[in-house]
Design an enzyme around this catalytic site. Sequence first.
Site, PDB file in Angstrom:
ATOM      1  N   GLU A 100       2.055   1.557  -3.587  1.00  0.00           N
ATOM      2  CA  GLU A 100       0.996   1.942  -4.528  1.00  0.00           C
ATOM      3  C   GLU A 100       0.592   3.403  -4.361  1.00  0.00           C
ATOM      4  O   GLU A 100       0.301   4.091  -5.334  1.00  0.00           O
ATOM      5  CB  GLU A 100      -0.250   1.057  -4.332  1.00  0.00           C
ATOM      6  CG  GLU A 100      -0.078  -0.364  -4.850  1.00  0.00           C
ATOM      7  CD  GLU A 100      -1.283  -1.260  -4.550  1.00  0.00           C
ATOM      8  OE1 GLU A 100      -1.180  -2.460  -4.811  1.00  0.00           O
ATOM      9  OE2 GLU A 100      -2.310  -0.753  -4.041  1.00  0.00           O
ATOM     10  N   GLU A 101       0.542   3.856  -3.124  1.00  0.00           N
ATOM     11  CA  GLU A 101       0.035   5.206  -2.879  1.00  0.00           C
ATOM     12  C   GLU A 101       1.113   6.281  -2.973  1.00  0.00           C
ATOM     13  O   GLU A 101       0.806   7.432  -3.257  1.00  0.00           O
ATOM     14  CB  GLU A 101      -0.659   5.268  -1.512  1.00  0.00           C
ATOM     15  CG  GLU A 101      -1.874   4.356  -1.459  1.00  0.00           C
ATOM     16  CD  GLU A 101      -2.709   4.526  -0.192  1.00  0.00           C
ATOM     17  OE1 GLU A 101      -3.830   4.016  -0.169  1.00  0.00           O
ATOM     18  OE2 GLU A 101      -2.230   5.171   0.765  1.00  0.00           O
ATOM     19  N   GLU A 119       0.826  -1.210   0.000  1.00  0.00           N
ATOM     20  CA  GLU A 119       0.000   0.000   0.000  1.00  0.00           C
ATOM     21  C   GLU A 119       0.863   1.264   0.000  1.00  0.00           C
ATOM     22  O   GLU A 119       0.536   2.241  -0.667  1.00  0.00           O
ATOM     23  CB  GLU A 119      -0.950  -0.007   1.201  1.00  0.00           C
ATOM     24  CG  GLU A 119      -2.124  -0.970   1.054  1.00  0.00           C
ATOM     25  CD  GLU A 119      -3.205  -0.444   0.105  1.00  0.00           C
ATOM     26  OE1 GLU A 119      -3.191   0.749  -0.232  1.00  0.00           O
ATOM     27  OE2 GLU A 119      -4.059  -1.255  -0.303  1.00  0.00           O
TER      28      GLU A 119
END
Lengths: 181, 181
Positions: free
Chosen positions: A59-60, A56
């Site tokens: 991805e962010e 995460e």
Amino acid sequence: PSRLPGYATHQVGVAGQISQRKIIKLVNRSKLKNTWKFPGGLSEPGEDIGDTAIREVFEETGIKSEFRSLLSIRQQHRSPGAFGKSDMYIICRLNPNSFTIDFCHHECLRCEWMDLNALAKTENTTLITRRVARLLLYGYREGFDKIDFTMEELPAVYTGLFYKLYHKHLPDNYKTMTGID
Amino acid sequence: PSRLPGYATHQVGVAGQISQRKIIKLVNRSKLKNTWKFPGGLSEPGEDIGDTAIREVFEETGIKSEFRSLLSIRQQHRSPGAFGKSDMYIICRLNPNSFTIDFCHHECLRCEWMDLNALAKTENTTLITRRVARLLLYGYREGFDKIDFTMEELPAVYTGLFYKLYHKHLPDNYKTMTGID
């Protein structure tokens, strides 16, 4: 009550917190008020906590990182985003392996490295983000062993399977009961 | 990947561990080999971790207790009892309010108070039970603050809702950032 297990009762969300003096954060569009938050999201089926945090965060924010420890757990019921299930939100401490931000414009308005001390003091964030920032500041100054649940992989009773166990650091002589009366 | 959350991915099991010199345990019929385990079972929907531990300890052993802290978390995938879901197993530290055992004959072969030191040394148990017994022995001797994640209830961003947050004890001056540069 029936002793048969029913069905999965929790979704598990994981956030990653970079354990350096500066910390990476997000603005979340989905709230009425823009707030700084740690990058994070929901576990995929079969995914380990630390792997969710690393995925995460990447991805962010575009930042590569590695898992260090588990810092905090929140259990929440009836939250609007959990479709009637309960929500278990786990905050991990990560170390960064890269530093150049390339953030996801679907999930973030802005994304920056922020000084941990400044984050611990800002009011422009959620209660949990502020609290964990203060916990991390305490660990940064007094030693991360004061705040970490470390991880160890152990063999399950089912042949060939392993699980990950998280708890406070236990001295080796207690792990093996060597020289302990 | 889709950013929409899918569905609940985890069942949550909770075990209670009595934080006195003697500890309560179970023999589990469902394993091929009888082993001593902590009393515990699956969370009901909407139930807090500590409440699950207290309820399961009472149902299985007849002992009344209160929640003290969270000691350890295990994440396990593909375990046979989880119906394809992942399993999050959380071990709590409880204090007993009663001492007379009246155990559930459906779930236990025997149920006894056992000396914590003896439990930490016995081979006749699971790896996780032995490990947590050793962790608890360490906390009993060196101070439970060394092993505990304490709990605090905080207001959620959704009006009227609260969540429970677990992490290591944080000194009050760090909680409020009073006198912290």
